[in-house]
Design an enzyme around this catalytic site. Structure first.
Site, short mmCIF file in Angstrom:
data_model
loop_
_atom_site.label_atom_id
_atom_site.label_comp_id
_atom_site.label_asym_id
_atom_site.label_seq_id
_atom_site.Cartn_x
_atom_site.Cartn_y
_atom_site.Cartn_z
N GLU A 99 -1.74 -8.89 3.78
CA GLU A 99 -2.00 -8.99 4.35
C GLU A 99 -2.73 -9.96 5.42
OE1 GLU A 99 -1.34 -6.04 3.99
OE2 GLU A 99 -1.64 -4.70 5.52
N CYS A 143 1.04 -1.57 0.57
CA CYS A 143 -0.13 -0.07 0.11
C CYS A 143 0.92 1.21 0.18
CB CYS A 143 -1.42 -0.16 1.25
SG CYS A 143 -2.79 0.87 0.84
N HIS A 157 -3.33 -5.14 0.65
CA HIS A 157 -3.29 -5.54 1.50
C HIS A 157 -3.43 -6.49 1.58
CE1 HIS A 157 -3.06 -1.78 3.76
NE2 HIS A 157 -3.43 -1.12 3.00
N1 GLN Z 1 -2.11 7.23 2.92
C1 GLN Z 1 -2.19 6.20 1.15
C2 GLN Z 1 -3.26 5.97 1.06
O1 GLN Z 1 -4.34 6.52 1.71
C3 GLN Z 1 -1.92 4.20 1.60
C4 GLN Z 1 -3.06 3.62 2.50
C5 GLN Z 1 -2.11 2.82 2.99
O2 GLN Z 1 -1.18 2.63 3.46
N2 GLN Z 1 -3.56 1.85 3.54
O3 GLN Z 1 -3.50 5.78 -0.20
#
Ligand code: GLN
Length: 545
Positions: A522, A394, A520
């Site tokens: 994970e 992410c 994600h």
């Molecule tokens: N801050 C970034 C976004 O909003 C990544 C978000 C995250 O890592 N969950 O896109």
């Protein structure tokens, strides 16, 4: 997995309530999951619910360093991290409804009141709020055709905010019947160094507190360092008015996945069987014991640096840590993790950043906001240059794009608009759909989306498929106007979603392993079945040089 309802003699749904005493952070989530797992292994259809008595509507707006990771369900719920425990132990996918907060209950009750559904009544905590709680639990059990629902109440007995929930549990025993409800209370037996004896008084007091609000625990699970002594068990049994065979020791073990076995060895199944009038339950462990054992049997060590913003509380990345450990256990490695604050590398010298050389792999997890972001960009660059296996997730994906654009493509001012809203080279930018959104809660791009994977790429090798479905939680994304310049300079963008609108996977060839994902990964890893990107990362990291 739905095997049978005929194990439940009276065809009635059974409710197991798990409360906690003495202090928070005792591992109630693992204990609830373990009880659920044991019952699932007897062939029953089991699920879990987490109640968080705080007033937030969900965990989405909560600080991960204070409260732990925000776990995302497939349907886009931003939930308490215990939902992740349930999913991993039971190998199931839960909906957002499995995380109930005071905020959710009250907002429903207030909505109903505004719609005039209470027909002029004075709306009160008892019965209206407690009814809303009970209805929610019953609805989940019926909709999902469950045999057993395990309900864990967060916090500790005695907290003001959990009272309506405990009252609802008390009422459910009356309404559902004694044979259909079971109360488990989790407490702690601390040892004072000087004396060395397990202390039972906190448990006695906590059970008294529970009784004061009308709940008699059927079963006590005592967290302790070493196995609960016979003496402590006897004392607890006598003072807490619970049979001694209903007092369970939940001592420290090498892996959380061993907890179902230690509870089962002490006879928890026959106790639950008798109390809930079930049909001679028998645990079929299948491969669970082997999986649990794999976490303590290894040949070599793999040393991974997690470089992120919220490392002061490892619980903020619990699913990332779990995924690494699933992969390491499957591959026969002992996982060693160093938690490193990315801020350290915001303005690094060569010597400073080369401390990362000693790691077999570097992982950059999710995150939000400017603080520590330059450090992440520098670390993503270092991993690429030093040929150290790298996995970005992410924020880690987005900032490894920034790092590549700056350091390989020569776009020196490349940035994410999250970090510099006025950057002249926004390689990562706000998703257009997000521009009209004002509310912070529940408004990111959330939950499962299908990702198409290009053939003949590392991603297609890792996933052995041309598509995957993974969970998301972000507002920013790769700006595709920069796709051709990144590709020309050697980065492969190999996964896309939403009709090619969003870029989900990047990889860099001629590197030991450089892989980053917008989703994600994970949240989809399981013990015994690690998420594939984590498995490939650990596999490459463990090759060493
Ligand atoms: N801050 C970034 C976004 O909003 C990544 C978000 C995250 O890592 N969950 O896109």
């Amino acid at each position: 997995m739905r095997l049978t309802r005929n194990k439940v003699k009276d065809h009635h749904i059974k409710y197991i309530f798990v409360t906690g005493g003495v202090l928070s952070g005792l591992g109630k989530g693992v204990i609830s999951s373990s009880i659920g797992k044991i019952l699932q292994l007897t062939g029953l259809n089991v699920s879990c619910v987490k109640i968080d008595p705080y007033v937030n509507y969900d965990a989405g707006t909560m600080n991960p360093v204070a409260h732990g990771e925000v776990f995302v369900t497939c349907d886009g719920g931003e939930c308490d991290m215990d939902i992740g425990n349930y999913e991993r132990f039971l190998n199931i996918e839960l909906s957002r409804d499995h995380n109930i907060t005071t905020g959710r209950i009250y907002s429903e009750v207030i909505d109903d009141e505004r719609q005039g559904k209470y027909l002029g009544q004075c709306v009160q905590i008892i019965p209206h709020v407690t009814d809303a709680i009970k209805n929610k639990l019953r609805k989940i059990s019926i909709q999902e055709d469950l045999d057993i629902l395990v309900i864990e109440c967060g916090g500790t007995v005695g907290d003001i905010e959990s009272l309506p929930f405990l009252e609802a549990f008390r009422q459910m025993k009356l309404e559902e019947g004694d044979y259909n409800t079971l109360f488990v209370h989790v407490t702690l037996a601390p040892i004072l160094d000087v004396v060395g004896e397990q202390k039972t008084k906190p448990t006695q007091h906590s059970v008294q507190e529970l009784r004061r609000i009308g709940i008699n625990p059927d079963l006590l699970v005592i967290r302790c360092k070493n196995i609960l002594s016979d003496d402590a068990r006897r004392k607890i049994s006598l003072f807490a008015n619970v049979n001694s065979n209903c007092v369970f020791s939940c001592h420290d073990v090498k892996s959380i996945f061993l907890v179902p076995e230690i509870l089962a060895e002490q006879g928890i199944v026959s106790i639950i069987d008798n109390k809930l009038s079930l049909q001679n339950l028998f645990i079929k462990w299948s491969n669970w014991k082997l999986i649990a054992k794999s976490f303590s049997e290894y040949s070599k060590e793999v040393y991974v640096a997690i470089v992120g913003k919220y490392v002061s509380l490892p619980d903020s990345y619990v699913s990332v840590y779990q995924s690494l450990s699933h992969a390491a256990a499957k591959l026969g490695n002992k996982l060693e993790v160093a938690w490193i604050d990315s801020e350290k590398f915001d303005t690094p010298t060569k010597e400073k950043i080369s401390v990362l050389k000693k790691f077999d792999g570097i992982l950059i997890p999710g995150g939000f906001g400017k603080r520590g972001s330059e450090g992440i960009i520098n670390v993503a660059n270092f991993a690429r240059e030093a040929n150290i296996p790298f996995l970005g997730i992410c924020f880690g994906f987005q900032l490894s794009i920034v790092s590549f654009a700056r350091n390989v493509c020569g776009i020196v001012n490349a940035n994410s608009t999250e970090i510099d809203p006025n950057t002249c080279d926004p390689v990562v930018e706000f998703m257009p759909e997000q521009k009209t959104i004002n509310n912070m809660g529940g408004t990111m791009r959330l939950g499962s989306h299908k990702i198409l994977i290009n053939s003949n790429t590392l991603a297609s090798k890792i996933y052995s498929n041309n598509f995957i479905i993974r969970r998301h939680r972000h507002r920013f994304e790769f700006n595709k106007n920069y796709l051709s310049v990144l590709s020309k300079n050697g980065m492969i963008l190999s996964g896309f979603s939403d009709n090619e609108k969003r870029t989900e996977i990047l990889e860099i060839p001629n590197h030991k392993f450089y892989f980053a994902v917008q989703y994600h990964a994970e949240f989809d890893s399981r013990p015994g079945k690690p998420e594939q990107a984590f498995e490939a990362f650990i596999q490459n990291a463990s090759l060493k040089s």
